[in-house]
Write a protein that holds these residues in place. Structure first.
Motif, PDB file in Angstrom:
ATOM      1  N   SER A  28       0.811  -1.219   0.000  1.00 54.12           N
ATOM      2  CA  SER A  28       0.000   0.000   0.000  1.00 54.12           C
ATOM      3  C   SER A  28       0.841   1.266   0.000  1.00 54.12           C
ATOM      4  CB  SER A  28      -0.933   0.011   1.229  1.00 54.12           C
ATOM      5  OG  SER A  28      -0.180   0.072   2.423  1.00 54.12           O
ATOM      6  N   PHE A  29       2.140   1.125   0.303  1.00 55.38           N
ATOM      7  CA  PHE A  29       3.006   2.304   0.340  1.00 55.38           C
ATOM      8  C   PHE A  29       3.777   2.432  -0.970  1.00 55.38           C
ATOM      9  CE2 PHE A  29       2.265   1.284   4.781  1.00 55.38           C
ATOM     10  CZ  PHE A  29       1.914   2.524   5.279  1.00 55.38           C
ATOM     11  N   ARG A  30       3.579   3.574  -1.609  1.00 53.06           N
ATOM     12  CA  ARG A  30       4.230   3.818  -2.898  1.00 53.06           C
ATOM     13  C   ARG A  30       5.739   3.949  -2.717  1.00 53.06           C
ATOM     14  NH1 ARG A  30       2.137   7.044  -7.612  1.00 53.06           N
ATOM     15  NH2 ARG A  30       0.315   7.435  -6.307  1.00 53.06           N
ATOM     16  N   PRO A  31       6.558   3.161  -3.438  1.00 52.17           N
ATOM     17  CA  PRO A  31       8.016   3.257  -3.289  1.00 52.17           C
ATOM     18  C   PRO A  31       8.540   4.548  -3.896  1.00 52.17           C
ATOM     19  CG  PRO A  31       7.451   1.793  -5.095  1.00 52.17           C
ATOM     20  CD  PRO A  31       6.156   2.143  -4.418  1.00 52.17           C
ATOM     21  N   SER A  32       9.704   4.981  -3.449  1.00 49.06           N
ATOM     22  CA  SER A  32      10.265   6.229  -3.976  1.00 49.06           C
ATOM     23  C   SER A  32      10.550   6.132  -5.466  1.00 49.06           C
ATOM     24  CB  SER A  32      11.560   6.565  -3.223  1.00 49.06           C
ATOM     25  OG  SER A  32      12.541   5.567  -3.439  1.00 49.06           O
ATOM     26  N   SER A  33      10.780   4.913  -5.959  1.00 48.24           N
ATOM     27  CA  SER A  33      11.081   4.735  -7.388  1.00 48.24           C
ATOM     28  C   SER A  33       9.895   5.110  -8.270  1.00 48.24           C
ATOM     29  CB  SER A  33      11.483   3.285  -7.669  1.00 48.24           C
ATOM     30  OG  SER A  33      10.459   2.391  -7.262  1.00 48.24           O
ATOM     31  N   ALA A  34       8.704   5.260  -7.667  1.00 41.78           N
ATOM     32  CA  ALA A  34       7.521   5.629  -8.433  1.00 41.78           C
ATOM     33  C   ALA A  34       7.224   7.123  -8.343  1.00 41.78           C
ATOM     34  CB  ALA A  34       6.314   4.834  -7.949  1.00 41.78           C
ATOM     35  N   THR A  35       8.116   7.886  -7.713  1.00 50.06           N
ATOM     36  CA  THR A  35       7.874   9.317  -7.543  1.00 50.06           C
ATOM     37  C   THR A  35       8.565  10.139  -8.621  1.00 50.06           C
ATOM     38  OG1 THR A  35       9.797   9.663  -6.112  1.00 50.06           O
ATOM     39  CG2 THR A  35       7.744   8.993  -5.057  1.00 50.06           C
ATOM     40  N   THR A  36       8.083  11.351  -8.827  1.00 52.29           N
ATOM     41  CA  THR A  36       8.711  12.241  -9.792  1.00 52.29           C
ATOM     42  C   THR A  36      10.087  12.684  -9.339  1.00 52.29           C
ATOM     43  OG1 THR A  36       7.526  14.099  -8.758  1.00 52.29           O
ATOM     44  CG2 THR A  36       6.526  13.102 -10.714  1.00 52.29           C
ATOM     45  N   GLY A  37      10.284  12.729  -8.007  1.00 58.29           N
ATOM     46  CA  GLY A  37      11.600  13.092  -7.485  1.00 58.29           C
ATOM     47  C   GLY A  37      12.656  12.070  -7.856  1.00 58.29           C
ATOM     48  N   TYR A  38      12.285  10.798  -7.804  1.00 57.92           N
ATOM     49  CA  TYR A  38      13.222   9.734  -8.187  1.00 57.92           C
ATOM     50  C   TYR A  38      13.563   9.838  -9.666  1.00 57.92           C
ATOM     51  CZ  TYR A  38      15.216   5.050  -8.627  1.00 57.92           C
ATOM     52  OH  TYR A  38      16.050   3.984  -8.866  1.00 57.92           O
ATOM     53  N   ALA A  39      12.535  10.152 -10.492  1.00 58.47           N
ATOM     54  CA  ALA A  39      12.762  10.301 -11.928  1.00 58.47           C
ATOM     55  C   ALA A  39      13.740  11.451 -12.193  1.00 58.47           C
ATOM     56  CB  ALA A  39      11.447  10.542 -12.636  1.00 58.47           C
ATOM     57  N   LYS A  40      13.597  12.557 -11.446  1.00 56.97           N
ATOM     58  CA  LYS A  40      14.517  13.678 -11.624  1.00 56.97           C
ATOM     59  C   LYS A  40      15.917  13.305 -11.180  1.00 56.97           C
ATOM     60  CE  LYS A  40      11.110  17.390 -11.116  1.00 56.97           C
ATOM     61  NZ  LYS A  40      10.680  18.569 -10.325  1.00 56.97           N
ATOM     62  N   LEU A  41      16.004  12.520 -10.118  1.00 59.60           N
ATOM     63  CA  LEU A  41      17.305  12.094  -9.603  1.00 59.60           C
ATOM     64  C   LEU A  41      18.021  11.219 -10.630  1.00 59.60           C
ATOM     65  CD1 LEU A  41      19.103  12.211  -7.063  1.00 59.60           C
ATOM     66  CD2 LEU A  41      17.946  10.140  -6.263  1.00 59.60           C
ATOM     67  N   LYS A  42      17.280  10.370 -11.298  1.00 59.31           N
ATOM     68  CA  LYS A  42      17.871   9.460 -12.276  1.00 59.31           C
ATOM     69  C   LYS A  42      18.069  10.128 -13.621  1.00 59.31           C
ATOM     70  CE  LYS A  42      18.337   5.838  -9.736  1.00 59.31           C
ATOM     71  NZ  LYS A  42      19.697   5.323  -9.433  1.00 59.31           N
ATOM     72  N   GLY A  43      17.295  11.194 -13.860  1.00 60.39           N
ATOM     73  CA  GLY A  43      17.375  11.843 -15.167  1.00 60.39           C
ATOM     74  C   GLY A  43      18.493  12.827 -15.258  1.00 60.39           C
TER      75      GLY A  43
END
Length: 270
Positions: free
Chosen positions: A255-270
């Motif tokens: 039920s808890f969304r992992p950080s890998s599904a957040t926009t912040g994680y996408a920015k970190l990886k991008g």
């Protein structure tokens, strides 16, 4: 005491101390001549006459159109209503002008906040920006301060999960209650979409001890993971005590969304 408080209140609204003293006097003693006012408040006549002119321009007093130039204060309700309208008009004008200058940069510095009001205003702005998920720690005594903004976030479809030292009930918000005496009593934390994070600590009386905010995705993602783990473990512990089976425990974990599904994680990886 009442007069002193009234003078301070007017000074906080932008009146000079002399203007505030004159207006407070006239509220009780209208009408009066400028000379009588100066004598009553113990101020030089010249300064008093000049302040009366300013108060007339501000719409706080009216002056008789005659030789005696008797002065009368407008009612406090009338004055405050007009000041409210003027402030709102100026606020809208400033909002329009300043909005054109707003530019959200990729600033990842860590900023300190020095007041409780500043902390909660920043939290409200973070919740207004939320699009995916909000995790946090919210002391129960501050729940009323944030309830409307949390509800607004859930209404927009944002997932919100919090830990608190009290049983908080806000529609759409998942709350895990910690044991009495936990850090949730004096620590306020908020992380939004893995993009920005806020941490504030208060003393037992509610005074702000320390507060920081940042838009660093690296720190926000780490904060998200930490809070998600704590919330997940707390929920699993509750389910175990209730005798939940494997499927129910699995649902609690997922039920808890992992950080890998957040926009912040996408920015970190991008």
């Amino acid at each position: 005491m009442a007069v002193r408080d009234s003078v301070k209140a007017l000074a906080d609204l932008g009146f000079t101390n002399l203007e505030a003293e004159i207006y407070a006097f006239l509220l009780q003693e209208s009408p009066a001549t400028g000379y009588r006012i100066a004598q009553a408040i113990g101020k030089p006549a010249a300064n008093t006459y000049k302040a009366i002119q300013t108060l007339e321009q501000k719409g706080a007093v009216i002056v008789e159109d005659g030789a005696s130039r008797m002065c009368r204060a407008v009612s406090s309700d009338e004055l405050l209503s007009r000041l409210t309208r003027e402030f709102e008009s100026k606020r809208i004008s400033a909002l329009t002008s300043l909005s054109a200058l707003n530019h959200v940069s990729s600033d990842e510095r860590i900023y300190q906040m020095r007041s409780r009001d500043q902390v909660f205003q920043r939290a409200r702005e973070m919740l207004a920006d939320a699009k995916q998920v909000v995790l946090g720690v919210l002391p129960g005594k501050y729940a009323k301060d944030m309830a409307e903004d949390l509800l607004s976030a859930t209404t927009r479809g944002v997932d919100v999960a919090l830990k608190s030292d009290q049983a908080i009930r806000i529609e759409g918000v998942d709350v895990v209650q910690e044991a009495a005496g936990s850090r949730a009593r004096t620590t306020f934390q908020l992380v939004v979409d893995g993009e920005q994070t806020l941490i504030a600590t208060f003393d037992d009386a509610g005074g702000l001890l320390h507060a920081v905010w940042t838009r660093s995705p690296m720190l926000a993602v780490a904060h998200h993971d930490g809070l998600a783990s704590e919330l997940c473990l707390a929920v699993v512990a509750e389910r175990v005590e209730e005798g939940a089976g494997q499927k129910r425990l699995s649902r609690a974990v997922s039920s808890f969304r992992p950080s890998s599904a957040t926009t912040g994680y996408a920015k970190l990886k991008g």
